[in-house]
Scaffold this motif. Structure first.
Motif, PDB file in Angstrom:
ATOM      1  N   UNK A  12       0.910  -1.209   0.076  1.00  0.00           N
ATOM      2  CA  UNK A  12      -0.113   0.123   0.050  1.00  0.00           C
ATOM      3  C   UNK A  12       0.821   1.172   0.104  1.00  0.00           C
ATOM      4  N   UNK A  13       0.724   2.208  -0.797  1.00  0.00           N
ATOM      5  CA  UNK A  13       1.303   3.320  -1.059  1.00  0.00           C
ATOM      6  C   UNK A  13       0.484   4.227  -0.515  1.00  0.00           C
ATOM      7  N   UNK A  14       1.094   4.925   0.932  1.00  0.00           N
ATOM      8  CA  UNK A  14       0.356   5.896   1.445  1.00  0.00           C
ATOM      9  C   UNK A  14       0.611   7.565   1.483  1.00  0.00           C
ATOM     10  N   UNK A  15      -0.459   8.001   1.270  1.00  0.00           N
ATOM     11  CA  UNK A  15      -0.048   9.522   1.279  1.00  0.00           C
ATOM     12  C   UNK A  15      -0.557  10.012   2.348  1.00  0.00           C
ATOM     13  N   UNK A  74       3.770   7.828 -11.433  1.00  0.00           N
ATOM     14  CA  UNK A  74       5.280   7.593 -11.221  1.00  0.00           C
ATOM     15  C   UNK A  74       5.589   6.362 -10.319  1.00  0.00           C
ATOM     16  N   UNK A  75       5.207   6.784  -8.870  1.00  0.00           N
ATOM     17  CA  UNK A  75       5.518   5.904  -8.014  1.00  0.00           C
ATOM     18  C   UNK A  75       5.131   4.270  -8.331  1.00  0.00           C
ATOM     19  N   UNK A  76       3.808   4.297  -8.727  1.00  0.00           N
ATOM     20  CA  UNK A  76       3.120   2.925  -9.225  1.00  0.00           C
ATOM     21  C   UNK A  76       3.839   2.336 -10.203  1.00  0.00           C
ATOM     22  N   UNK A  98       0.876  -6.790  -5.898  1.00  0.00           N
ATOM     23  CA  UNK A  98      -0.240  -5.748  -5.985  1.00  0.00           C
ATOM     24  C   UNK A  98      -0.035  -4.663  -5.267  1.00  0.00           C
ATOM     25  N   UNK A  99      -0.551  -3.433  -5.875  1.00  0.00           N
ATOM     26  CA  UNK A  99      -0.314  -2.048  -5.430  1.00  0.00           C
ATOM     27  C   UNK A  99      -1.646  -1.537  -4.762  1.00  0.00           C
ATOM     28  N   UNK A 159      -5.302   0.619 -12.875  1.00  0.00           N
ATOM     29  CA  UNK A 159      -5.724  -0.799 -12.696  1.00  0.00           C
ATOM     30  C   UNK A 159      -5.682  -1.020 -10.988  1.00  0.00           C
ATOM     31  N   UNK A 160      -5.324   0.034 -10.318  1.00  0.00           N
ATOM     32  CA  UNK A 160      -5.657  -0.304  -8.821  1.00  0.00           C
ATOM     33  C   UNK A 160      -6.575  -1.027  -8.530  1.00  0.00           C
ATOM     34  N   UNK A 161      -6.897  -2.119  -7.595  1.00  0.00           N
ATOM     35  CA  UNK A 161      -7.977  -2.416  -7.233  1.00  0.00           C
ATOM     36  C   UNK A 161      -8.497  -2.423  -5.662  1.00  0.00           C
ATOM     37  N   UNK A 162      -7.557  -1.944  -4.953  1.00  0.00           N
ATOM     38  CA  UNK A 162      -7.757  -1.764  -3.635  1.00  0.00           C
ATOM     39  C   UNK A 162      -7.602  -0.212  -3.008  1.00  0.00           C
TER      40      UNK A 162
END
Length: 318
Positions: A185-188, A200-202, A213-214, A236-239
């Motif tokens: 999980x990439x958290x802002x 860019x990060x994904x 999975x991201x 395509x992020x699904x969560x």
């Protein structure tokens, strides 16, 4: 554009919201919010935190809230804790909670020092002990969380390379512990994300680990949250993590009064209008957002909370 057919929306409003509200919020109201959310079609609700009440007084009544809410079949209820004492408290509710750990590292060392009083090496050392604690308790570690993945109020812009480096640290930690983790999980954490930074990060993470999975945890601190969610959907992020009404925010970000997490009902509305299934009852969610606003006693940032769904206007226009 190849959008996902369905997404999972993880509700974090109770935990995120009540940790930052000045309060005090009545225990009965916290329970009422969790129970109301349970009727909206959500599959995951993060109820609260087992943390030190001196640091997070909003969760001084955690045991009473966890004892008081009524679980519904088909919903995973979760909690957050950061040490052995918190885990012991959570284990007392193992019959109600989906208990699992995570590997959480900050891409910003200044934020980790301010938030946790740990530099990079200190974070890794603490997480190594945390993972072992969960293995000893027979609990799974299912995901990596990268805090401050898009920028930091104390370090400025966070390069995609730093995000990759942080994921590498977490995967190495998991590997050394004999744990297989397939989700990040990439958290802002402080509201620095923009659609460009998200892409860019994904892209950097996927280029390095195509099978990882991201997921996205987005804040709406500067009004970019839903735009960033759209970019995530486009990629395509699904969560996604979100909070009803736009509750929440980071208490250690140094920006009191800023908007919180992206609002669950706004994210659900975006998905609904794009033909992406969520399984959520949007009109019920909006009513719960209005309940949340009454509970905290001030306006919440969600526009959908005030304007309602498009479906209701379509019915009236038919």
């Amino acid at each position: 554009m190849d959008l996902p057919k369905r997404v999972i929306i993880n509700e974090e409003g109770p935990r995120e919201g009540f940790q930052i509200e000045k309060g005090p919020i009545k225990t009965a109201d916290k329970i009422a919010l969790v129970d109301a959310l349970s009727g909206c079609g959500l599959c995951h609700i993060q109820v609260g935190s087992f943390v030190n009440a001196k640091h997070v007084p909003g969760w001084a009544d955690a045991e009473a809230v966890f004892a008081g809410f009524t679980p519904r079949e088909g919903i995973d209820y979760s909690a957050v804790w950061f040490n052995e004492a918190g885990l012991r408290r959570a284990l007392a509710f193992k019959d109600k909670l989906a208990l699992e750990g995570f590997i959480s590292l900050s891409a910003s060392e200044p934020f980790a020092i301010r938030n946790l009083n740990r530099d990079r090496a200190g974070q890794i050392e603490a997480m190594t002990k945390y993972v072992q604690l969960h293995r000893d308790a027979g609990l799974p570690i299912r995901k990596i969380i990268v805090m401050a993945a898009f920028g930091c109020n104390f370090a400025g812009d966070i390069a995609a390379g730093k995000v990759v480096e942080t994921v590498e640290d977490a995967l190495a930690l998991a590997r050394d512990a004999g744990v297989a983790v397939n989700n990040v999980t990439l958290a802002d954490s402080m509201g620095w994300a923009t659609p460009k930074r998200v892409a860019t990060a994904i892209g950097a993470v996927r280029n390095r680990w195509p099978d990882l999975a991201v997921a996205l945890h987005l804040h709406d601190t500067r009004g970019q949250g839903i735009a960033c969610a759209y970019e995530g959907l486009r990629l395509g992020v699904t969560s996604f993590d979100s909070a009803v009404g736009g509750l929440g925010g980071c208490p250690f970000a140094g920006q009191p009064g800023a908007p919180g997490n992206i609002a669950t009902e706004e994210l659900a509305l975006l998905c609904e209008e794009m033909g992406i299934a969520t399984g959520l009852n949007l009109e019920a969610l909006i009513e719960v957002a209005r309940l949340a606003e009454r509970i905290v006693g001030h306006g919440l940032p969600s526009a959908a909370l005030r304007s309602g769904t498009l479906a209701s206007f379509r019915r009236n226009a038919a």
